[in-house]
Design a protein around this motif. Structure first.
Motif, PDB file in Angstrom:
ATOM      1  N   VAL A  42       0.789  -1.405  -0.038  1.00  0.00           N
ATOM      2  CA  VAL A  42      -0.240   0.160  -0.106  1.00  0.00           C
ATOM      3  C   VAL A  42       0.893   1.365  -0.028  1.00  0.00           C
ATOM      4  CG1 VAL A  42      -1.911   1.140   1.036  1.00  0.00           C
ATOM      5  CG2 VAL A  42      -1.774  -1.233   1.235  1.00  0.00           C
ATOM      6  N   GLY A  43       1.070   1.903  -1.201  1.00  0.00           N
ATOM      7  CA  GLY A  43       1.478   3.194  -1.177  1.00  0.00           C
ATOM      8  C   GLY A  43       0.790   4.323  -0.701  1.00  0.00           C
ATOM      9  N   GLU A  44       1.012   5.573  -1.246  1.00  0.00           N
ATOM     10  CA  GLU A  44       0.401   6.841  -0.751  1.00  0.00           C
ATOM     11  C   GLU A  44      -0.511   7.422  -1.767  1.00  0.00           C
ATOM     12  OE1 GLU A  44       3.639   9.607   0.693  1.00  0.00           O
ATOM     13  OE2 GLU A  44       2.556  11.129  -0.226  1.00  0.00           O
ATOM     14  N   ALA A  45      -0.262   7.732  -2.944  1.00  0.00           N
ATOM     15  CA  ALA A  45      -1.220   7.968  -3.889  1.00  0.00           C
ATOM     16  C   ALA A  45      -0.262   8.208  -5.240  1.00  0.00           C
ATOM     17  CB  ALA A  45      -1.501   9.602  -3.716  1.00  0.00           C
ATOM     18  N   PRO A  46      -1.178   7.934  -6.342  1.00  0.00           N
ATOM     19  CA  PRO A  46      -0.589   8.073  -7.568  1.00  0.00           C
ATOM     20  C   PRO A  46       0.188   9.430  -8.079  1.00  0.00           C
ATOM     21  CG  PRO A  46      -3.051   7.716  -7.735  1.00  0.00           C
ATOM     22  CD  PRO A  46      -2.742   8.225  -6.302  1.00  0.00           C
ATOM     23  N   GLY A  47       1.160   9.178  -8.628  1.00  0.00           N
ATOM     24  CA  GLY A  47       1.971  10.281  -9.139  1.00  0.00           C
ATOM     25  C   GLY A  47       1.645  10.741 -10.676  1.00  0.00           C
ATOM     26  N   TYR A  48       2.397  11.386 -11.389  1.00  0.00           N
ATOM     27  CA  TYR A  48       2.089  11.818 -12.768  1.00  0.00           C
ATOM     28  C   TYR A  48       1.898  10.601 -13.745  1.00  0.00           C
ATOM     29  CZ  TYR A  48       2.634  13.610 -17.571  1.00  0.00           C
ATOM     30  OH  TYR A  48       2.454  13.717 -18.738  1.00  0.00           O
ATOM     31  N   TRP A  49       2.665   9.530 -13.666  1.00  0.00           N
ATOM     32  CA  TRP A  49       2.701   8.394 -14.679  1.00  0.00           C
ATOM     33  C   TRP A  49       1.502   7.481 -14.335  1.00  0.00           C
ATOM     34  CZ3 TRP A  49       4.303   9.067 -19.269  1.00  0.00           C
ATOM     35  CH2 TRP A  49       5.471   9.856 -19.601  1.00  0.00           C
ATOM     36  N   GLU A  50       1.297   7.518 -12.876  1.00  0.00           N
ATOM     37  CA  GLU A  50       0.234   6.771 -12.553  1.00  0.00           C
ATOM     38  C   GLU A  50      -0.991   7.258 -12.830  1.00  0.00           C
ATOM     39  OE1 GLU A  50       2.855   7.600 -10.481  1.00  0.00           O
ATOM     40  OE2 GLU A  50       3.912   5.689 -10.351  1.00  0.00           O
ATOM     41  N   ASP A  51      -1.360   8.620 -12.883  1.00  0.00           N
ATOM     42  CA  ASP A  51      -2.225   9.090 -13.357  1.00  0.00           C
ATOM     43  C   ASP A  51      -2.633   8.981 -14.844  1.00  0.00           C
ATOM     44  OD1 ASP A  51      -4.400  11.406 -12.953  1.00  0.00           O
ATOM     45  OD2 ASP A  51      -3.310  12.153 -14.195  1.00  0.00           O
ATOM     46  N   LEU A  55      -2.477   2.994 -13.445  1.00  0.00           N
ATOM     47  CA  LEU A  55      -1.913   1.980 -12.829  1.00  0.00           C
ATOM     48  C   LEU A  55      -1.081   2.344 -11.573  1.00  0.00           C
ATOM     49  CD1 LEU A  55      -0.917  -0.202 -15.772  1.00  0.00           C
ATOM     50  CD2 LEU A  55      -2.667  -0.894 -14.255  1.00  0.00           C
ATOM     51  N   PRO A  56      -0.873   1.552 -10.664  1.00  0.00           N
ATOM     52  CA  PRO A  56      -0.008   2.147  -9.663  1.00  0.00           C
ATOM     53  C   PRO A  56       1.617   1.744  -9.872  1.00  0.00           C
ATOM     54  CG  PRO A  56      -1.024   0.109  -8.964  1.00  0.00           C
ATOM     55  CD  PRO A  56      -1.536   0.345 -10.254  1.00  0.00           C
ATOM     56  N   PHE A  57       2.393   2.699  -9.124  1.00  0.00           N
ATOM     57  CA  PHE A  57       3.909   2.481  -9.302  1.00  0.00           C
ATOM     58  C   PHE A  57       4.530   2.018 -10.710  1.00  0.00           C
ATOM     59  CE2 PHE A  57       2.952   2.462  -4.591  1.00  0.00           C
ATOM     60  CZ  PHE A  57       4.220   2.987  -4.252  1.00  0.00           C
ATOM     61  N   VAL A  58       4.152   3.125 -11.546  1.00  0.00           N
ATOM     62  CA  VAL A  58       4.704   2.662 -12.915  1.00  0.00           C
ATOM     63  C   VAL A  58       5.594   3.767 -13.146  1.00  0.00           C
ATOM     64  CG1 VAL A  58       2.694   1.313 -14.052  1.00  0.00           C
ATOM     65  CG2 VAL A  58       2.812   4.071 -14.040  1.00  0.00           C
ATOM     66  N   ARG A  60       9.282   6.403 -11.619  1.00  0.00           N
ATOM     67  CA  ARG A  60      10.397   5.984 -11.087  1.00  0.00           C
ATOM     68  C   ARG A  60      10.449   5.214  -9.456  1.00  0.00           C
ATOM     69  NH1 ARG A  60      14.139  11.095 -10.647  1.00  0.00           N
ATOM     70  NH2 ARG A  60      11.870  11.836  -9.950  1.00  0.00           N
ATOM     71  N   ALA A  61       9.518   5.326  -8.683  1.00  0.00           N
ATOM     72  CA  ALA A  61       9.271   4.790  -7.784  1.00  0.00           C
ATOM     73  C   ALA A  61       8.750   3.201  -7.727  1.00  0.00           C
ATOM     74  CB  ALA A  61       8.431   5.271  -6.796  1.00  0.00           C
ATOM     75  N   GLY A  62       8.311   3.064  -8.808  1.00  0.00           N
ATOM     76  CA  GLY A  62       7.605   1.775  -9.304  1.00  0.00           C
ATOM     77  C   GLY A  62       9.003   0.901  -9.800  1.00  0.00           C
ATOM     78  N   THR A  82      -1.493  -1.310  -4.354  1.00  0.00           N
ATOM     79  CA  THR A  82      -2.546  -0.296  -4.320  1.00  0.00           C
ATOM     80  C   THR A  82      -1.973   1.030  -3.753  1.00  0.00           C
ATOM     81  OG1 THR A  82      -4.861   0.638  -4.222  1.00  0.00           O
ATOM     82  CG2 THR A  82      -4.121  -1.107  -2.386  1.00  0.00           C
ATOM     83  N   ASN A  83      -2.794   1.986  -3.469  1.00  0.00           N
ATOM     84  CA  ASN A  83      -2.275   3.243  -2.835  1.00  0.00           C
ATOM     85  C   ASN A  83      -3.586   3.519  -1.752  1.00  0.00           C
ATOM     86  OD1 ASN A  83       0.194   4.452  -3.935  1.00  0.00           O
ATOM     87  ND2 ASN A  83      -1.298   4.168  -5.539  1.00  0.00           N
ATOM     88  N   ILE A  84      -3.279   4.399  -0.712  1.00  0.00           N
ATOM     89  CA  ILE A  84      -4.359   4.808   0.161  1.00  0.00           C
ATOM     90  C   ILE A  84      -5.360   5.670  -0.660  1.00  0.00           C
ATOM     91  CG2 ILE A  84      -5.155   5.552   2.593  1.00  0.00           C
ATOM     92  CD1 ILE A  84      -2.190   6.224   3.191  1.00  0.00           C
ATOM     93  N   TYR A 164      10.042   1.539   4.312  1.00  0.00           N
ATOM     94  CA  TYR A 164      10.163   2.928   3.637  1.00  0.00           C
ATOM     95  C   TYR A 164       9.337   3.022   2.212  1.00  0.00           C
ATOM     96  CZ  TYR A 164      13.960   4.313   6.766  1.00  0.00           C
ATOM     97  OH  TYR A 164      14.513   4.375   7.844  1.00  0.00           O
ATOM     98  N   HIS A 165       8.996   4.116   1.622  1.00  0.00           N
ATOM     99  CA  HIS A 165       8.510   4.221   0.599  1.00  0.00           C
ATOM    100  C   HIS A 165       9.454   4.429  -0.581  1.00  0.00           C
ATOM    101  CE1 HIS A 165       6.507   6.113  -3.041  1.00  0.00           C
ATOM    102  NE2 HIS A 165       5.315   5.976  -2.329  1.00  0.00           N
ATOM    103  N   PRO A 166       9.402   3.466  -1.665  1.00  0.00           N
ATOM    104  CA  PRO A 166      10.363   3.262  -2.572  1.00  0.00           C
ATOM    105  C   PRO A 166      11.048   4.680  -3.100  1.00  0.00           C
ATOM    106  CG  PRO A 166       8.778   1.918  -3.164  1.00  0.00           C
ATOM    107  CD  PRO A 166       8.366   2.656  -2.031  1.00  0.00           C
TER     108      PRO A 166
HETATM  109  N1  URA Z   1       4.063   6.618  -5.217  1.00  0.00           N
HETATM  110  C1  URA Z   1       3.097   6.155  -4.756  1.00  0.00           C
HETATM  111  O1  URA Z   1       2.728   6.325  -3.312  1.00  0.00           O
HETATM  112  N2  URA Z   1       2.140   5.264  -5.273  1.00  0.00           N
HETATM  113  C2  URA Z   1       2.025   5.267  -6.611  1.00  0.00           C
HETATM  114  O2  URA Z   1       1.318   4.491  -7.063  1.00  0.00           O
HETATM  115  C3  URA Z   1       3.336   5.817  -7.364  1.00  0.00           C
HETATM  116  C4  URA Z   1       4.199   6.535  -6.650  1.00  0.00           C
END
Ligand code: URA
Length: 194
Positions: A42-51, A55-58, A60-62, A82-84, A164-166
């Motif tokens: 469970v991550g935090e929230a989508p970023g630019y590429w996820e939006d 899809l989640p974590f696609v 750089r962190a992905g 997924t994310n919160i 930690y968050h990636p």
């Molecule tokens: N960071 C997050 O927490 N979630 C994502 O899906 C992408 C980056």
């Protein structure tokens, strides 16, 4: 059964207007992976590429998450990610308390449907929400990453192991090392279930 419940939930997430982020998104990001996963990230929230991709974590962190999964022999297809918060906050700012409150019931439902054996919160926002949800007091992520918490739910025992968050590892090799060690612990934990 799980399939149908998850599909309906994903449709609701894609149409959601429970908070202002619903007006700003390109795509909502419900989550991806197996509905029968033993491990849920469970991550935090989508970023630019996820939006952009829905899809989640696609981004750089992905890529970091993919690398970590690979080192412990897991594929994205066998876990659930997924994310919160399911929609991107503008300028990638932290999600607000209100956004988390509005969105977290979707995560709660995903947990109830998937019934994972291990939940891995990625980063402090996710750690805070998940630990409180199961009755534990959050502490700084630097202190509790890699520790395990056992919670008892209506569907059985679930082990929570925050890390930690990636994205925190992007320019920080010591954190990358800590993440790697936590993933090694995760591998041991998972092998005790199979
Ligand atoms: N960071 C997050 O927490 N979630 C994502 O899906 C992408 C980056």
């Amino acid at each position: 059964m799980k399939e149908e419940l998850m599909r309906k939930l994903e449709e609701r997430i894609r149409a959601c207007q429970r908070c202002p982020l619903g007006q700003l998104r390109t795509n909502a990001v419900p989550g991806s992976g197996s509905y029968n996963a033993k491990v849920m990230f469970v991550g935090e929230a989508p970023g630019y590429w996820e939006d952009q991709e829905g899809l989640p974590f696609v981004g750089r962190a992905g890529k970091i998450l993919d690398g970590l999964l690979e080192t412990i022999g897991l594929s994205r297809e066998e876990v659930y990610i997924t994310n919160i918060v399911k929609c991107r906050p503008p300028e990638n700012r932290d999600p607000t308390e209100e956004e988390i409150r509005a969105c977290a019931p979707y995560l709660d439902s995903q947990i109830d449907i998937i019934r994972p054996k291990v939940i891995v919160p990625l980063g402090r926002h996710s750690m805070g929400y998940i630990l409180r949800k199961f009755g534990f007091e959050p502490e700084p992520i630097s202190k509790i990453h890699g520790k395990t918490f056992e919670a008892y739910t209506l569907f059985g025992k679930v082990v929570i192991m925050p890390t930690y968050h990636p994205a925190a590892a992007l320019y920080n090799p010591p954190i990358r090392e800590e993440l790697q060690k936590d993933f090694m612990k995760l591998r041991e934990l998972i092998s005790s279930f199979s």
